[in-house]
Scaffold this motif. Structure first.
Motif, PDB file in Angstrom:
ATOM      1  N   TYR A  62       0.851  -1.224  -0.039  1.00  0.00           N
ATOM      2  CA  TYR A  62       0.149  -0.021  -0.030  1.00  0.00           C
ATOM      3  C   TYR A  62       0.516   1.422   0.076  1.00  0.00           C
ATOM      4  O   TYR A  62       0.538   2.186  -0.727  1.00  0.00           O
ATOM      5  CB  TYR A  62      -0.887  -0.047   1.335  1.00  0.00           C
ATOM      6  CG  TYR A  62      -1.997   1.036   1.213  1.00  0.00           C
ATOM      7  CD1 TYR A  62      -3.016   1.328   0.105  1.00  0.00           C
ATOM      8  CD2 TYR A  62      -2.155   1.978   2.283  1.00  0.00           C
ATOM      9  CE1 TYR A  62      -3.875   2.234   0.034  1.00  0.00           C
ATOM     10  CE2 TYR A  62      -3.011   2.724   2.201  1.00  0.00           C
ATOM     11  CZ  TYR A  62      -3.771   3.219   1.254  1.00  0.00           C
ATOM     12  OH  TYR A  62      -4.799   4.190   1.234  1.00  0.00           O
ATOM     13  N   HIS A 325     -22.203   3.528  -2.855  1.00  0.00           N
ATOM     14  CA  HIS A 325     -21.699   5.052  -3.079  1.00  0.00           C
ATOM     15  C   HIS A 325     -20.273   5.094  -3.335  1.00  0.00           C
ATOM     16  O   HIS A 325     -20.007   5.924  -4.273  1.00  0.00           O
ATOM     17  CB  HIS A 325     -21.844   5.884  -1.744  1.00  0.00           C
ATOM     18  CG  HIS A 325     -21.605   6.972  -1.518  1.00  0.00           C
ATOM     19  ND1 HIS A 325     -22.362   8.168  -2.157  1.00  0.00           N
ATOM     20  CD2 HIS A 325     -20.628   7.776  -0.776  1.00  0.00           C
ATOM     21  CE1 HIS A 325     -21.418   9.470  -1.931  1.00  0.00           C
ATOM     22  NE2 HIS A 325     -20.618   8.818  -1.134  1.00  0.00           N
ATOM     23  N   PHE A 331     -14.265   5.476  -6.058  1.00  0.00           N
ATOM     24  CA  PHE A 331     -13.113   5.477  -5.041  1.00  0.00           C
ATOM     25  C   PHE A 331     -11.992   4.505  -5.326  1.00  0.00           C
ATOM     26  O   PHE A 331     -10.817   4.838  -5.386  1.00  0.00           O
ATOM     27  CB  PHE A 331     -13.831   5.270  -3.840  1.00  0.00           C
ATOM     28  CG  PHE A 331     -12.859   5.376  -2.701  1.00  0.00           C
ATOM     29  CD1 PHE A 331     -12.134   6.698  -2.471  1.00  0.00           C
ATOM     30  CD2 PHE A 331     -12.421   4.523  -1.963  1.00  0.00           C
ATOM     31  CE1 PHE A 331     -11.333   6.725  -1.521  1.00  0.00           C
ATOM     32  CE2 PHE A 331     -11.495   4.492  -1.075  1.00  0.00           C
ATOM     33  CZ  PHE A 331     -10.904   5.640  -0.706  1.00  0.00           C
ATOM     34  N   ALA A 345      -7.653   1.801  -1.773  1.00  0.00           N
ATOM     35  CA  ALA A 345      -8.350   2.754  -1.550  1.00  0.00           C
ATOM     36  C   ALA A 345      -7.639   4.019  -2.254  1.00  0.00           C
ATOM     37  O   ALA A 345      -6.637   4.196  -2.445  1.00  0.00           O
ATOM     38  CB  ALA A 345      -8.132   3.139   0.026  1.00  0.00           C
ATOM     39  N   PRO A 348      -7.982  10.675  -1.267  1.00  0.00           N
ATOM     40  CA  PRO A 348      -8.102  11.169  -0.186  1.00  0.00           C
ATOM     41  C   PRO A 348      -8.969  12.294  -0.304  1.00  0.00           C
ATOM     42  O   PRO A 348      -9.852  12.800   0.651  1.00  0.00           O
ATOM     43  CB  PRO A 348      -6.916  11.214   0.627  1.00  0.00           C
ATOM     44  CG  PRO A 348      -5.691  11.518  -0.226  1.00  0.00           C
ATOM     45  CD  PRO A 348      -6.232  10.628  -1.606  1.00  0.00           C
TER      46      PRO A 348
ATOM     47  N   TYR B 150     -19.885  12.792   2.580  1.00  0.00           N
ATOM     48  CA  TYR B 150     -19.727  11.827   1.802  1.00  0.00           C
ATOM     49  C   TYR B 150     -19.541  12.138   0.143  1.00  0.00           C
ATOM     50  O   TYR B 150     -19.416  11.561  -0.655  1.00  0.00           O
ATOM     51  CB  TYR B 150     -20.975  10.860   1.696  1.00  0.00           C
ATOM     52  CG  TYR B 150     -21.178  10.064   2.807  1.00  0.00           C
ATOM     53  CD1 TYR B 150     -20.340   9.048   3.328  1.00  0.00           C
ATOM     54  CD2 TYR B 150     -22.176  10.443   3.939  1.00  0.00           C
ATOM     55  CE1 TYR B 150     -20.635   8.488   4.790  1.00  0.00           C
ATOM     56  CE2 TYR B 150     -22.276   9.848   5.128  1.00  0.00           C
ATOM     57  CZ  TYR B 150     -21.717   8.820   5.311  1.00  0.00           C
ATOM     58  OH  TYR B 150     -21.871   8.350   6.596  1.00  0.00           O
ATOM     59  N   SER B 170     -16.484   4.495   7.537  1.00  0.00           N
ATOM     60  CA  SER B 170     -15.289   4.559   6.919  1.00  0.00           C
ATOM     61  C   SER B 170     -14.369   3.526   7.123  1.00  0.00           C
ATOM     62  O   SER B 170     -13.150   3.479   6.669  1.00  0.00           O
ATOM     63  CB  SER B 170     -14.272   5.985   7.255  1.00  0.00           C
ATOM     64  OG  SER B 170     -14.089   5.850   8.699  1.00  0.00           O
ATOM     65  N   SER B 222     -14.324  13.998   0.710  1.00  0.00           N
ATOM     66  CA  SER B 222     -15.196  13.432   1.324  1.00  0.00           C
ATOM     67  C   SER B 222     -14.535  12.707   2.676  1.00  0.00           C
ATOM     68  O   SER B 222     -13.714  12.319   2.642  1.00  0.00           O
ATOM     69  CB  SER B 222     -15.689  12.043   0.378  1.00  0.00           C
ATOM     70  OG  SER B 222     -16.175  11.045   1.212  1.00  0.00           O
ATOM     71  N   GLN B 224     -15.333  10.674   4.284  1.00  0.00           N
ATOM     72  CA  GLN B 224     -15.610   8.940   4.430  1.00  0.00           C
ATOM     73  C   GLN B 224     -14.399   8.569   3.714  1.00  0.00           C
ATOM     74  O   GLN B 224     -13.390   7.590   4.248  1.00  0.00           O
ATOM     75  CB  GLN B 224     -16.667   8.473   3.738  1.00  0.00           C
ATOM     76  CG  GLN B 224     -16.816   6.927   3.849  1.00  0.00           C
ATOM     77  CD  GLN B 224     -17.726   6.370   3.174  1.00  0.00           C
ATOM     78  OE1 GLN B 224     -18.229   6.961   1.813  1.00  0.00           O
ATOM     79  NE2 GLN B 224     -18.417   5.404   3.415  1.00  0.00           N
ATOM     80  N   GLU B 225     -14.017   9.210   2.525  1.00  0.00           N
ATOM     81  CA  GLU B 225     -12.889   8.796   1.671  1.00  0.00           C
ATOM     82  C   GLU B 225     -11.525   9.135   2.467  1.00  0.00           C
ATOM     83  O   GLU B 225     -10.613   8.370   2.164  1.00  0.00           O
ATOM     84  CB  GLU B 225     -13.014   9.187   0.271  1.00  0.00           C
ATOM     85  CG  GLU B 225     -14.220   8.851  -0.550  1.00  0.00           C
ATOM     86  CD  GLU B 225     -14.695   9.457  -1.569  1.00  0.00           C
ATOM     87  OE1 GLU B 225     -15.639   8.866  -2.508  1.00  0.00           O
ATOM     88  OE2 GLU B 225     -14.073  10.372  -1.985  1.00  0.00           O
ATOM     89  N   ALA B 226     -11.377  10.265   2.949  1.00  0.00           N
ATOM     90  CA  ALA B 226     -10.074  10.557   3.570  1.00  0.00           C
ATOM     91  C   ALA B 226      -9.672   9.821   4.537  1.00  0.00           C
ATOM     92  O   ALA B 226      -8.585   9.395   4.702  1.00  0.00           O
ATOM     93  CB  ALA B 226     -10.324  12.155   3.928  1.00  0.00           C
ATOM     94  N   LEU B 228     -10.961   6.395   4.987  1.00  0.00           N
ATOM     95  CA  LEU B 228     -10.804   5.167   4.463  1.00  0.00           C
ATOM     96  C   LEU B 228      -9.251   5.127   3.766  1.00  0.00           C
ATOM     97  O   LEU B 228      -8.787   3.996   3.877  1.00  0.00           O
ATOM     98  CB  LEU B 228     -11.951   4.885   3.150  1.00  0.00           C
ATOM     99  CG  LEU B 228     -12.207   3.425   2.652  1.00  0.00           C
ATOM    100  CD1 LEU B 228     -11.903   2.408   3.802  1.00  0.00           C
ATOM    101  CD2 LEU B 228     -13.607   3.397   2.177  1.00  0.00           C
ATOM    102  N   ALA B 229      -8.860   6.182   3.256  1.00  0.00           N
ATOM    103  CA  ALA B 229      -7.320   6.150   2.542  1.00  0.00           C
ATOM    104  C   ALA B 229      -6.399   5.831   3.477  1.00  0.00           C
ATOM    105  O   ALA B 229      -5.466   5.238   3.395  1.00  0.00           O
ATOM    106  CB  ALA B 229      -7.306   7.515   1.980  1.00  0.00           C
TER     107      ALA B 229
END
Lengths: 397, 429
Positions: A62, A325, A331, A345, A348, B150, B170, B222, B224-226, B228-229
Motif C-alpha cells: 500500500y 456510494h 473510489f 483505497a 483522499p 460523503y 469509513s 469526502s 469518509q474517503e479521506a 478510508l485512505a
C-alpha cells in the motif's frame, strides 16, 4: 491532465510508515518519487505483517506504491557520491533517520543544499530534530501515548487504547506532505529558497488532539475515557452489528426519536439541547438503545438518511469494497501499470484540475536501480555493473 | 497578543501572502484552515450570527463552570475550548449569507481570496447562490475546498455525517477497540482530525497547481474517503486475503511486546506506560532494564515469533513488573537506554510536557475572554519560514470592521448600518 507536482523529483531515504505515506502522497499528486532502500533487507515496511499469498507485506504494497525503487548500501563509501548524482536532480528529500545520522552519512541539510539549490529536506521522526527526546526511539504507540490520544481512547475501566495500525504515521505523513508542498510554494516565489522541515509524530498528534487538550486547560480536568459504549460515544449493538447515532443538531434528535417510536423524547423541547441531553443521559439512553437493537443497520441508516439525520452503521472492509456510494464515485482504484491487480483505497481528496493518480504498483526491492542511475544519474551501464558486482547497488539475491 | 515559546508578530510562514476566506466550522474544516493560518496565510472566517459555529455551542450553552471566576469570560460562545482549539491565526467577521446584502458582501470579499473552504451540506452553497461556478464568475482562479461527509456526488451525497458517524462508515471503528471487545469510536471525533489534515494537504496542492498554471479548481473532500485512505492497508488486506483485520487493542501486527501496561497509581489516578520492542536488541535491553534475565532465557520469548505466539503470557509478565514502577521514571530510564517507551499522558499533562514546550508545540495563547492558556500550536517546523501562533482564536465578529474596511474600503458608518440590519454585527441576533 497535469498534476500539481509533476515537475518534481523526490528522493525518499525514509524507512518508516510516516515517511512512506508522505512520499506516497507526493507521488499520488505527480512527483517522481524514488525510494532508496537498504541493499540488504529493503525498506523496513517490507518486513511488516500481514502478508499476501506471495509473501509480500501488505502495508508495503500500500504505502510504497506509486514509487520507483533503488537498492544501495548506504554504508558503502561510494554510496555518497552515487547519491550525489541523483541529488543534483532532486527537489525534495524525505528521511526518517535518528537525528544526526543523516549528517553522519554526509547527507545533512547543508550538504544537500550544496548539491541542489532550493533543496527541501523533510525529516519525519518520533520526537523531532530538537529537544531532549530527539534521539529517543518511538513509534505509533508512543505518539498516541504522549499526545493524549491514548488516554481518551477506550473505556474507563480498561487500559488506555492505541489507535488502529499506523494511524500516527498516516497523520504525520499527511502533515509532512502539506508542509513540503507549502515549502515548495515558498521556494518558487522566494528566489529558490529551500529549507529543512522538521516533523514529529508526537507533535502532529498533539496538534490533532488539541480540542481535548484545550478543554482540559479550560476545565482544569483531563478528559476521561468513557465509562461504557453508549449512543453519545459511538456504536451500540443493533440486530446485525453495531451502529452510531451520535446526534448533534436538534432536528437530528427529533427525527431520530420519532423514527424509533419515542415520540415523548422527540417532542419534549428540553431534549433538543445537546448540553441538556448530556446531563440527563440515563433518562433516555436505555430506551433509545432498546429501540435501536431491533433494527438492521443498513435499514436504519437508509431511514435516517431519508430524514437527513446523521447515522453511522459500522462497516467492515467487505461492505465498503462493495458499497454503492463508493463505487459510484469511483473510489477504488487499481494501479495504472497493473490494471488486473488489486484495487486500492483511492483519492483522499478529489481535485478537479490536478487530480490524484495511482500510476504504479509497489516496486520490487531495487527494481529501478539500473534505470534510475543510468537515466537520472548519467552513470554508464559498465560502471553500474561494476558497482553491482562489488555489492554497492542492486538487491542481494 | 503575546505568546511564550512562539514567534509573535507578522506571519513569516511559507504561505505568507496567501488569503483564505473561509466558511468552515466545527472541527475538520476549521482545523484545515487553521493549518493554512499557522503556515502564514491570512485566514478570515465568515460566520453567520443566526447560526453559531457549532463548536462555539449555542447562545444558551452555559459557560464552563471553571471559567465562572474569570471576569473577562462574558460570552460562553467565545469561551468554548473546542472552537478556540482549531481557530488560531484567524480573523473573524460575521455575515448573514441568507440576505442579498450578505451575499453581495461575500462576492466582493471573494475577489480578495486565494482559497475558499467550507463544510456545509452539499446543497447549501448552491442554495445561497455561491456554488463553485458562481464563485468562478467572480474570481476565475479561485480554489474552493468543500469538506462534506460523503462528497458531492454519489448516492450518499446528501446524507449528513459528523465525525462520530464517519468513524463507523469509513472502516475506522471496525478496526478500533480492545481485542475482546466491540468496535468503538475514538475518545473524540478522530475522522475530523484526519479530514482536517487532508483538507490542508489538498488546498496547498491546489495552490501549487495554480502557481504553476494560473488555474484554480474545485476540491471535493469526502470525510469518509479521506478516512478510508488511512485504513487503506486494512482495505488492501481484505482485497488480497478476504479477511477483515481483527481489532488489535494495543498490540502490533508484527512486533511483541507492544502494549500499554499499568504503573503505580498517583493518588487516585491509575497511571500507564506504553512499551514496545521492535528488535531483539530492544527486547534484550528491556529484559535487562526489568532485571529479568529469566525472560531472555525463556523459550516462550526466544524471538519475536515466539513472543507473538505467547503474547498473553508476555503481557502478564510485563504488567506484573511495571505495576510496581513509577511511570515517568521508568519511561525516562527506558527511553534513555534506547527502548520504545512512553508515559500515557492525560490531556492535562500533555500541555505541561517539557519537550513539547521546548519545541513550541505547546504555547501560551492570550485570549481576550479566557485569558492565558496553554494549547497546541504549529505541528510542523520550518527552518527558513517558521510556522507560529500569531493570533488567538477570534471572538465572534472581532474583525468585522477591520476586514470590511481593509478589503472593501467600508466606512464605520456603512458598517454600522449593515450591523443594524443584521447583515453583520456581534452577538445574539
Amino acid at each position: 491532465m497535469t498534476q500539481a507536482l509533476d515537475d518534481l523529483r523526490v528522493l525518499d531515504l525514509s524507512d518508516s510508515a510516516a515517511g512512506a505515506w508522505c512520499t506516497r502522497l507526493l507521488a499520488d499528486f505527480g512527483a517522481d518519487v524514488i525510494t532508496v532502500e537498504p541493499r540488504a533487507n529493503g525498506h523496513a515496511l517490507r518486513a511488516l505483517a500481514p502478508f499476501d499469498d506471495a509473501g509480500r507485506s501488505i502495508p508495503a504494497l500500500y504505502m510504497l506504491a506509486n514509487k520507483r525503487s533503488i537498492a544501495i548500501d548506504l554504508d558503502e563509501p561510494r554510496a555518497g557520491s552515487l547519491l550525489s548524482r541523483l541529488l543534483r536532480r532532486t527537489d525534495v528529500v524525505v528521511e526518517s533517520f535518528t537525528p544526526g545520522r543523516l549528517a553522519e552519512l554526509g547527507l545533512g541539510f547543508d550538504m544537500l543544499a550544496q548539491r541542489r539549490a532550493g533543496m527541501i529536506l523533510c525529516s519525519i521522526t518520533p520526537h523531532g530534530q530538537t529537544g531532549k527526546r530527539a534521539a529517543v526511539p518511538g513509534n505509533d504507540l508512543t505518539a498516541f501515548a504522549r499526545s493524549g490520544w491514548a488516554s481518551i481512547n477506550g473505556r474507563a475501566n480498561r487500559e488506555p487504547l492505541n489507535g488502529s495500525a499506523f494511524q500516527a504515521s498516516y497523520q504525520a505523513g499527511i502533515a509532512a506532505y502539506g508542509a513540503v508542498v507549502a515549502a515548495l510554494l515558498h521556494r518558487d516565489t522566494h528566489d529558490n529558497e529551500g529549507q529543512h522541515i522538521d516533523v514529529a509524530l508526537d507533535d502532529v498528534l498533539a496538534s490533532t488532539c488539541a480540542p481535548a487538550i484545550v478543554r482540559a486547560q479550560y476545565t482544569g480536568e483531563p478528559l476521561a475515557r468513557r465509562e461504557k459504549s453508549d449512543i453519545t460515544a459511538g456504536p451500540v449493538p443493533v440486530a446485525d452489528g453495531h451502529f452510531a447515532l451520535t446526534i448533534s443538531r436538534a432536528h437530528f434528535w427529533r427525527d431520530a426519536m420519532n423514527l424509533l417510536g419515542l415520540e415523548d423524547l422527540a417532542e419534549d423541547e428540553r431534549w433538543a439541547a445537546g448540553w441538556f441531553r448530556q446531563q440527563h443521559q440515563d433518562e433516555y439512553m436505555p430506551r433509545v438503545e432498546e429501540q435501536m437493537a431491533g433494527w438492521k443497520k443498513m435499514e436504519l441508516f437508509d431511514e435516517l438518511a431519508v430524514r437527513r439525520v446523521v447515522a453511522g452503521p459500522v462497516l467492515e472492509m467487505s461492505e465498503l469494497r462493495t458499497n454503492d456510494h463508493l463505487a459510484a464515485r469511483g473510489f477504488w482504484a487499481a494501479a495504472e501499470n497493473a490494471p488486473d491487480g488489486p484495487a486500492y483505497a483511492g483519492a483522499p481528496a478529489r481535485l478537479s484540475a490536478s487530480p490524484w493518480q495511482l500510476a504504479r504498483r509497489m516496486p520490487r526491492h531495487g527494481e529501478h536501480t539500473f534505470s534510475v542511475f543510468r537515466e537520472i544519474g548519467g552513470i554508464t551501464e559498465d560502471h553500474l555493473l561494476g558497482l553491482f558486482e562489488s555489492g554497492v547497488i542492486g538487491t542481494v539475491e | 497578543m503575546s505568546t511564550d515559546g512562539a514567534a509573535v508578530g507578522a506571519p513569516r510562514g511559507p504561505l505568507a501572502g496567501i488569503r483564505g476566506i473561509v466558511l468552515t466550522q466545527a472541527w475538520a474544516g476549521s482545523y484545515a484552515t487553521q493549518l493554512l493560518g499557522m503556515l502564514g496565510a491570512d485566514i478570515v472566517q465568515l460566520e453567520v450570527r443566526k447560526r453559531l459555529d457549532s463548536w462555539r455551542g449555542s447562545y444558551d450553552t452555559p459557560l464552563i463552570a471553571a471559567l465562572s471566576s474569570v471576569p473577562t469570560a462574558t460570552h460562553a460562545w467565545n469561551c468554548n475550548p473546542l472552537y478556540n482549539s482549531v481557530n488560531l491565526n484567524k480573523r473573524n467577521a460575521t455575515l448573514d449569507l441568507a440576505t442579498p446584502a450578505g451575499v453581495d458582501l461575500f462576492r466582493r470579499l471573494l475577489v480578495h481570496a486565494d482559497v475558499v473552504a467550507e463544510n456545509f451540506s452539499p446543497r447549501v452553497l448552491g442554495n445561497l447562490g455561491i456554488d463553485y461556478e458562481a464563485m468562478r464568475a467572480v474570481k476565475p482562479d479561485v480554489i474552493l475546498c468543500s469538506l462534506t461527509a460523503y462528497g458531492h456526488d454519489g448516492p450518499w451525497a446528501n446524507v449528513p455525517g459528523i465525525g462520530g458517524t464517519i468513524e463507523p462508515t469509513s472502516g475506522q471503528s471496525a478496526l478500533l477497540g480492545y481485542r475482546d471487545g466491540p468496535p468503538i469510536n475514538s475518545g473524540q471525533m478522530y475522522p475530523d482530525a484526519v479530514a482536517g489534515l487532508t483538507g490542508f494537504a489538498a488546498m496547498v496542492t491546489a495552490l501549487r497547481h495554480r502557481q504553476r498554471t494560473g488555474e484554480g479548481q474545485y476540491i471535493d473532500l469526502s470525510m469518509q474517503e479521506a478516512n478510508l485512505a488511512v485504513v487503506g492497508d486494512a482495505a488492501l488486506e481484505y482485497e488480497l486475503t478476504g479477511r477483515q483485520r481483527a481489532r488489535l487493542g494495543n498490540r502490533h501486527l508484527t512486533f511483541a511486546p507492544h502494549g500499554i501496561y499499568p504503573c503505580l497509581a498517583a493518588g487516585r489516578d491509575q497511571r500507564w506506560i506504553a512499551l514496545a520492542a521492535e528488535s531483539e536488541t530492544q527486547w534484550a535491553a528491556l529484559c535487562a532494564a526489568a532485571a529479568h534475565p529469566d525472560w531472555l532465557a525463556d523459550p516462550r520469548f526466544a524471538d519475536n515469533a515466539a513472543r507473538k505466539t505467547n503474547e498473553d503470557a508476555l503481557d502478564a509478565a510485563l504488567a506484573a513488573w511495571t505495576a510496581t514502577e513509577d511511570r515517568d521514571a521508568l519511561a525516562a530510564r527506558l527511553g534513555t537506554a534506547g527502548m520504545i517507551a512512553a508515559p500515557v499522558l492525560d490531556t492535562l499533562e500533555v500541555a505541561s510536557d517539557a519537550h513539547f514546550r521546548a519545541r513550541g508545540v505547546i504555547v501560551y495563547v492570550d485570549h481576550p475572554e479566557v485569558g492565558r492558556r496553554a494549547q497546541p500550536g504549529a505541528p510542523v517546523h520550518f527552518s527558513r519560514t517558521p510556522a507560529a501562533v500569531t493570533r488567538h482564536a477570534p471572538v465572534q465578529g472581532e474583525h468585522n470592521l477591520e476586514v470590511f474596511s481593509e478589503l472593501l474600503g467600508m466606512t464605520p458608518g456603512e458598517y454600522e448600518a449593515l450591523a443594524a440590519e443584521g447583515v453583520t454585527g456581534v452577538g445574539e441576533p
